[in-house]
Design an enzyme around this catalytic site. Structure first.
Site, mmCIF file in Angstrom:
data_model
loop_
_atom_site.group_PDB
_atom_site.id
_atom_site.type_symbol
_atom_site.label_atom_id
_atom_site.label_comp_id
_atom_site.label_asym_id
_atom_site.label_seq_id
_atom_site.Cartn_x
_atom_site.Cartn_y
_atom_site.Cartn_z
ATOM 1 N N GLY A 131 0.450 -4.102 7.177
ATOM 2 C CA GLY A 131 0.520 -5.524 7.240
ATOM 3 C C GLY A 131 0.060 -6.335 6.246
ATOM 4 N N ASP A 149 -8.514 -7.748 7.052
ATOM 5 C CA ASP A 149 -8.599 -8.322 8.370
ATOM 6 C C ASP A 149 -10.010 -7.630 8.960
ATOM 7 O OD1 ASP A 149 -8.055 -5.665 8.947
ATOM 8 O OD2 ASP A 149 -6.222 -6.307 10.451
ATOM 9 N N HIS A 189 4.030 2.430 -13.233
ATOM 10 C CA HIS A 189 5.536 2.074 -13.004
ATOM 11 C C HIS A 189 5.807 0.954 -12.564
ATOM 12 C CE1 HIS A 189 6.452 6.899 -12.928
ATOM 13 N NE2 HIS A 189 5.790 6.484 -14.047
ATOM 14 N N CYS A 221 -6.248 -3.522 5.711
ATOM 15 C CA CYS A 221 -6.205 -3.629 7.168
ATOM 16 C C CYS A 221 -6.083 -2.489 7.768
ATOM 17 C CB CYS A 221 -4.960 -4.597 7.518
ATOM 18 S SG CYS A 221 -3.166 -3.779 6.987
ATOM 19 N N ARG A 238 11.638 1.432 -19.327
ATOM 20 C CA ARG A 238 12.376 1.363 -18.492
ATOM 21 C C ARG A 238 11.822 0.679 -17.059
ATOM 22 N NH1 ARG A 238 10.414 6.358 -18.421
ATOM 23 N NH2 ARG A 238 9.825 7.418 -16.505
ATOM 24 N N HIS A 239 10.352 0.763 -16.838
ATOM 25 C CA HIS A 239 9.971 0.270 -15.716
ATOM 26 C C HIS A 239 9.648 -1.286 -16.146
ATOM 27 C CE1 HIS A 239 8.972 4.388 -14.841
ATOM 28 N NE2 HIS A 239 8.355 4.374 -15.843
ATOM 29 N N THR A 260 -3.692 -0.384 8.885
ATOM 30 C CA THR A 260 -2.696 0.510 8.136
ATOM 31 C C THR A 260 -2.573 0.426 6.619
ATOM 32 O OG1 THR A 260 -1.067 -0.653 8.835
ATOM 33 C CG2 THR A 260 -1.330 1.044 10.312
ATOM 34 N N GLY A 261 -3.049 -0.911 6.378
ATOM 35 C CA GLY A 261 -2.678 -1.289 4.923
ATOM 36 C C GLY A 261 -1.214 -1.945 4.730
#
Ligand code: RB5
Length: 142
Positions: A70, A8, A98, A65, A132-133, A67-68
């Protein structure tokens, strides 16, 4: 690899850092915008990047964005997308190993260029560990 990149307005400057790093390291960048610092809505760009990856038009995606958060929430609404917010480079490694994450998200306001570049380095160096992942990742999709 073909990498879809989007942000953004808050992530616009660091999107250039990301694109430059990707090109320096031999990747093809599909910059899905925005193309100026004019205020925009992050879900619109998260959708463009997420859909390009989900449809196989691009191999992976990078979103930014303020904060990352959104862009992470938005991209994760698209079936097949596993978007991970990389707060530190180790998150990028583990998101691949993972979670088999296919979109990497950054905060433009709470991170810096060296952290972003090291995270990209780690992201491309790491491989999904499977085992397992694999079972756990399979349970993510509805
Ligand atoms: C835009 O001001 C800001 O809300 C956005 O960049 C992001 O942080 C949202 O999660």
């Amino acid at each position: 690899m073909r990498i879809a990149v989007g942000s953004d307005h808050a992530g616009y400057e660091f999107k250039k850092t990301v694109s430059a790093w990707l090109e320096r390291n031999g990747h093809e960048v599909n910059d899905m915008g925005p193309y100026s610092e004019e205020s925009v809505d992050y879900p619109d760009y998260a959708r463009k990047v997420g859909e390009a990856v989900a449809k196989g038009e691009c191999d992976q995606g990078v979103l930014l964005c303020g904060t990352g958060i959104g862009v992470s929430i938005s991209a994760n609404k698209i079936p097949g997308i596993r978007a991970a917010l990389a707060c530190k480079p180790e998150f990028a490694t583990l998101a691949r190993q993972h979670n088999n994450a296919n979109v990497l998200c950054f905060s433009a306001r709470f991170t810096d260029a060296p952290t972003i570049e090291q995270s990209l380095e780690n992201w491309f160096a790491a491989e999904f560990e499977g085992g397992r992942h694999e079972r756990r990742v399979a349970k993510i999709e509805p």
